[in-house]
Design an enzyme around this catalytic site. Structure first.
Site, PDB file in Angstrom:
ATOM      1  N   LYS A  32       0.890  -0.837   0.002  1.00 50.77           N
ATOM      2  CA  LYS A  32       0.049   0.428   0.332  1.00 50.77           C
ATOM      3  C   LYS A  32       1.255   1.174   0.287  1.00 50.77           C
ATOM      4  CE  LYS A  32      -1.916   2.265   3.971  1.00 50.77           C
ATOM      5  NZ  LYS A  32      -2.091   3.346   3.771  1.00 50.77           N
ATOM      6  N   ASP A  59      -3.923   4.597  -2.067  1.00 52.20           N
ATOM      7  CA  ASP A  59      -4.619   4.270  -1.028  1.00 52.20           C
ATOM      8  C   ASP A  59      -4.234   6.193  -1.174  1.00 52.20           C
ATOM      9  OD1 ASP A  59      -6.034   4.988   1.082  1.00 52.20           O
ATOM     10  OD2 ASP A  59      -4.383   4.649   2.332  1.00 52.20           O
ATOM     11  N   LYS A  61      -7.735   8.286  -1.116  1.00 50.39           N
ATOM     12  CA  LYS A  61      -8.905   8.298  -0.713  1.00 50.39           C
ATOM     13  C   LYS A  61      -9.418   9.855  -1.324  1.00 50.39           C
ATOM     14  CE  LYS A  61      -7.464   6.266   3.816  1.00 50.39           C
ATOM     15  NZ  LYS A  61      -6.129   6.402   3.740  1.00 50.39           N
ATOM     16  N   ASP A  64     -13.908  14.967  -4.232  1.00 50.29           N
ATOM     17  CA  ASP A  64     -14.059  16.238  -4.310  1.00 50.29           C
ATOM     18  C   ASP A  64     -15.284  16.042  -5.492  1.00 50.29           C
ATOM     19  OD1 ASP A  64     -13.837  18.208  -5.926  1.00 50.29           O
ATOM     20  OD2 ASP A  64     -11.047  18.197  -5.391  1.00 50.29           O
ATOM     21  N   THR A 119     -11.355   3.788  10.696  1.00 48.81           N
ATOM     22  CA  THR A 119     -10.537   3.181  11.562  1.00 48.81           C
ATOM     23  C   THR A 119     -10.164   4.041  12.792  1.00 48.81           C
ATOM     24  OG1 THR A 119      -8.661   2.136  10.865  1.00 48.81           O
ATOM     25  CG2 THR A 119     -11.006   0.724  10.444  1.00 48.81           C
ATOM     26  N   ARG A 211       2.400  -0.920  10.840  1.00 46.54           N
ATOM     27  CA  ARG A 211       3.293  -0.812  11.960  1.00 46.54           C
ATOM     28  C   ARG A 211       3.512  -2.730  12.107  1.00 46.54           C
ATOM     29  NH1 ARG A 211       0.361   4.488  14.912  1.00 46.54           N
ATOM     30  NH2 ARG A 211      -0.817   3.298  13.624  1.00 46.54           N
TER      31      ARG A 211
END
Length: 232
Positions: A32, A59, A61, A64, A119, A211
């Site tokens: 990603k 990614d 997102k 608009d 999330t 992470r």
């Protein structure tokens, strides 16, 4: 595409990213590329990682007006990414515009998925900050239904919501789920989290793991643990 672990390369530089990927001598993880890395390096990072043989979830997102998203989706399709995304909150006209722009001249296109609710957002934040009074799971399912009606391939959602999304939108409607931690790890800034094994049980099609892999003392071992727990 079957179940897979997508590694979130949330690094600030191309050099850091390549050094991380160079650790993987026997695997080519699905990667990603998020806003931090893309904004720092531009599209060259996408081309280089694709040339190295990795699948890419870009990614960014998008959110608009429909015409802007339509044009932007056409640009993303030209980068040969495998998955890209937008915010379902932009509405169905925006999502339909994205799908129109995403189709390449040869008729192929990347997968397009919609972010339902981040999330990091829980019920309290959604109600008090966003002024959305409906229950969180109800909002997620409505956004997912809107995305399917607009022709998208799936959604980004919490693993805790994956099963209900499939119940609402069908087994073939993809659920891409961040918020993954090993059982012994801290949750960080994620609110709706679970383990790779539990995400598999809940019906996630893809898990996005950052992470717990990238900050591990042994990233390759952490990746393999995720794959074993989630894919089997």
């Amino acid at each position: 595409m079957g179940k897979d672990v997508i590694v979130a390369c949330d690094f600030a530089t191309a050099e850091h990213t390549y050094a991380f990927l160079d650790k993987f001598t026997d695997e080519k993880p699905f990667v990603k590329i998020g806003m931090e890395l893309f904004f720092a390096t531009g599209p060259s990072i996408v081309r280089e990682i694709k040339a190295r043989g990795h699948k890419i979830f870009l990614d960014l997102k998008m959110h608009d007006i429909p015409n802007t998203v339509r044009s932007s989706a056409a640009v993303l399709a030209g980068l040969d990414v495998d998955i890209c995304n937008l915010h379902a909150a932009g509405g169905m006209d925006m999502m339909r515009g994205a799908m129109e722009g995403l189709v390449r001249p040869d008729g192929t296109r990347p997968l397009m998925i919609a972010v339902t609710q981040l999330t990091s957002i829980d019920q309290t934040r959604m109600q008090n900050e966003l002024l959305i009074a409906r229950p969180l799971d109800e909002v997620v399912l409505q956004y997912a239904a809107n995305a399917k009606a607009a022709g998208l391939d799936g959604v980004v959602c919490s693993p805790l919501e994956a099963g209900r999304v499939h119940d609402t939108c069908g087994a073939g409607f993809l659920t891409v789920t961040p918020g993954i931690r090993f059982s012994e790890a801290d949750r960080g800034d994620q609110q709706r989290v679970t383990t790779p094994a539990r995400a598999r049980e809940l019906g996630s099609d893809y898990i996005v793991v950052g992470r717990p892999i990238t900050k591990s003392g042994d990233p390759v071992a952490a990746y393999r643990r995720c794959m074993a727990d989630f894919v089997g």
